[in-house]
Design an enzyme around this catalytic site. Structure first.
Site, PDB file in Angstrom:
ATOM      1  N   ASP A   9       1.949   9.421   9.620  1.00  0.00           N
ATOM      2  CA  ASP A   9       2.058   8.058   9.096  1.00  0.00           C
ATOM      3  C   ASP A   9       1.463   8.048   7.693  1.00  0.00           C
ATOM      4  O   ASP A   9       0.873   9.035   7.245  1.00  0.00           O
ATOM      5  CB  ASP A   9       1.304   7.061   9.997  1.00  0.00           C
ATOM      6  CG  ASP A   9       1.482   5.622   9.519  1.00  0.00           C
ATOM      7  OD1 ASP A   9       2.601   5.262   9.132  1.00  0.00           O
ATOM      8  OD2 ASP A   9       0.493   4.860   9.500  1.00  0.00           O
ATOM      9  N   TYR A  41       4.420   3.429   2.355  1.00  0.00           N
ATOM     10  CA  TYR A  41       5.750   4.023   2.466  1.00  0.00           C
ATOM     11  C   TYR A  41       6.841   2.937   2.351  1.00  0.00           C
ATOM     12  O   TYR A  41       7.964   3.209   1.970  1.00  0.00           O
ATOM     13  CB  TYR A  41       5.931   4.686   3.838  1.00  0.00           C
ATOM     14  CG  TYR A  41       5.296   6.053   4.026  1.00  0.00           C
ATOM     15  CD1 TYR A  41       4.727   6.775   2.980  1.00  0.00           C
ATOM     16  CD2 TYR A  41       5.299   6.634   5.306  1.00  0.00           C
ATOM     17  CE1 TYR A  41       4.174   8.031   3.203  1.00  0.00           C
ATOM     18  CE2 TYR A  41       4.750   7.888   5.523  1.00  0.00           C
ATOM     19  CZ  TYR A  41       4.185   8.590   4.471  1.00  0.00           C
ATOM     20  OH  TYR A  41       3.650   9.826   4.708  1.00  0.00           O
ATOM     21  N   GLY A  42       6.464   1.731   2.753  1.00  0.00           N
ATOM     22  CA  GLY A  42       7.454   0.664   2.953  1.00  0.00           C
ATOM     23  C   GLY A  42       8.246   0.254   1.733  1.00  0.00           C
ATOM     24  O   GLY A  42       9.307  -0.348   1.852  1.00  0.00           O
ATOM     25  N   CYS A  72       5.352   5.978  12.649  1.00  0.00           N
ATOM     26  CA  CYS A  72       5.658   5.218  11.443  1.00  0.00           C
ATOM     27  C   CYS A  72       7.086   4.706  11.568  1.00  0.00           C
ATOM     28  O   CYS A  72       8.032   5.494  11.681  1.00  0.00           O
ATOM     29  CB  CYS A  72       5.529   6.145  10.234  1.00  0.00           C
ATOM     30  SG  CYS A  72       6.076   5.382   8.706  1.00  0.00           S
ATOM     31  N   THR A  74       8.730   3.119   9.286  1.00  0.00           N
ATOM     32  CA  THR A  74       9.449   3.298   8.020  1.00  0.00           C
ATOM     33  C   THR A  74      10.147   4.658   8.003  1.00  0.00           C
ATOM     34  O   THR A  74      11.357   4.748   7.758  1.00  0.00           O
ATOM     35  CB  THR A  74       8.460   3.169   6.844  1.00  0.00           C
ATOM     36  OG1 THR A  74       7.807   1.904   6.958  1.00  0.00           O
ATOM     37  CG2 THR A  74       9.170   3.262   5.516  1.00  0.00           C
ATOM     38  N   CYS A 179       5.637  -2.178  12.617  1.00  0.00           N
ATOM     39  CA  CYS A 179       4.907  -1.295  11.700  1.00  0.00           C
ATOM     40  C   CYS A 179       3.611  -0.956  12.417  1.00  0.00           C
ATOM     41  O   CYS A 179       2.951  -1.854  12.964  1.00  0.00           O
ATOM     42  CB  CYS A 179       4.622  -2.013  10.380  1.00  0.00           C
ATOM     43  SG  CYS A 179       3.483  -1.104   9.303  1.00  0.00           S
ATOM     44  N   THR A 180       3.288   0.317  12.431  1.00  0.00           N
ATOM     45  CA  THR A 180       2.135   0.729  13.235  1.00  0.00           C
ATOM     46  C   THR A 180       0.802   0.263  12.648  1.00  0.00           C
ATOM     47  O   THR A 180      -0.228   0.337  13.318  1.00  0.00           O
ATOM     48  CB  THR A 180       2.117   2.259  13.423  1.00  0.00           C
ATOM     49  OG1 THR A 180       2.183   2.875  12.125  1.00  0.00           O
ATOM     50  CG2 THR A 180       3.290   2.711  14.274  1.00  0.00           C
TER      51      THR A 180
HETATM   52  N1  DGL Z   1       2.769   2.389   9.345  1.00  0.00           N
HETATM   53  C1  DGL Z   1       4.041   2.632   8.771  1.00  0.00           C
HETATM   54  C2  DGL Z   1       5.140   1.922   9.480  1.00  0.00           C
HETATM   55  O1  DGL Z   1       5.063   1.815  10.699  1.00  0.00           O
HETATM   56  C3  DGL Z   1       4.099   2.719   7.267  1.00  0.00           C
HETATM   57  C4  DGL Z   1       3.695   1.518   6.503  1.00  0.00           C
HETATM   58  C5  DGL Z   1       3.695   1.746   5.006  1.00  0.00           C
HETATM   59  O2  DGL Z   1       3.084   2.718   4.550  1.00  0.00           O
HETATM   60  O3  DGL Z   1       4.311   0.936   4.294  1.00  0.00           O
HETATM   61  O4  DGL Z   1       6.102   1.481   8.931  1.00  0.00           O
END
Ligand code: DGL
Length: 253
Positions: A9, A41-42, A72, A74, A179-180
């Site tokens: 993640d 990441y989003g 994750c 994303t 989102c986790t």
């Molecule tokens: N925790 C991730 C998810 O479930 C990534 C969130 C991010 O970095 O934007 O999407």
């Protein structure tokens, strides 16, 4: 056989999954990488996430870790399928199906919160309505939440941000935290809704339960940014002392 189960993640969201799995399977070996250097990441493109995903998987392969949970949404929605094709020697699990499996088949009005990237793929509405034709699903991008949770936006008030996102969402019976990172705000979210909240944790536990064999041994946690900072975040949020190692993914591959 894989030497550990890898977990990936961009940061603290994956740690919620890692921590839950470590607690439920104390003999199992999990290796978690928090790619905080690249967080969030989003807001990244598919091309950027592909490069990120390849680096993470190459890091695991070097350690003979061939089974990886994308903790994750994303990465799961944007690049998991492509990476499965590129890495046929690995078993890659996405978190979205695991989360959708926890949405009741009786749910009528479902609100899904996720990153910009995840929501742009509409995977949640597709999978939920496949399972439950009568469900009405609304997906909203909530991009302010991850920087807030990662402590990159300390000056912003969480409840004000949540109110902005959730104010007009009435009649929702199920809210999916797509989102986790978001379970870390679950207590705040609950003050804005009576809906049943579904996150990715229970589904991830069920995934590990379903494996034919679970590798045993030491667990390890890596960050790509700053090990003291991550250790401190973990201590503050989860109240555990976790040894954190620093990894430079750009250098390592
Ligand atoms: N925790 C991730 C998810 O479930 C990534 C969130 C991010 O970095 O934007 O999407």
């Amino acid at each position: 056989m894989t030497t550990s189960i890898g977990i990936i993640d961009s940061g603290l969201g994956g740690f919620t999954i890692y921590q839950a799995l470590k607690t439920r399977f104390p003999q199992a070996s999990f290796v978690f990488v928090a790619d905080q250097k690249k967080s969030p990441y989003g807001d990244k493109t598919k091309e950027e996430l592909l490069v990120i995903g390849r680096r993470l998987l190459d890091f695991f392969l070097e350690k003979n870790i061939t089974e990886v949970l994308f903790a994750c949404n994303t990465l799961s929605s944007m690049v998991l399928e492509l990476l499965r094709q590129e890495y046929p020697m690995m078993t890659l699990h996405g978190v979205i199906e695991l989360t959708v499996s926890k949405v009741s088949s009786k749910a009528k009005k479902v609100l899904v919160l996720g990153t910009q990237a995840t929501i742009s793929q509409h995977v949640y509405s597709k999978l939920i309505t496949e399972k439950n034709k009568n469900a009405w699903v609304e997906e909203i991008a909530t991009p302010k939440l991850v920087p807030l949770i990662e402590g990159m936006a300390d000056d912003i008030d969480v409840d004000e941000v949540l109110e902005g996102y959730l104010r007009k969402k009435s009649g929702v019976d199920t809210m999916v935290l797509g989102c986790t990172h978001y379970p870390l705000l679950e207590r705040n979210i609950k003050t804005f809704t009576d809906a049943r909240i579904v996150n990715s944790i229970d589904g991830s536990i069920e995934l590990i339960e379903s494996l034919e064999s679970i590798p045993t041994g030491k667990c390890r946690v890596f960050t790509t940014l700053n090990q003291e900072r991550f250790q401190e975040q973990i201590r503050k949020i989860f109240d555990v002392n976790e040894e954190v190692e620093l990894i430079d993914l750009e250098e390592s591959v």
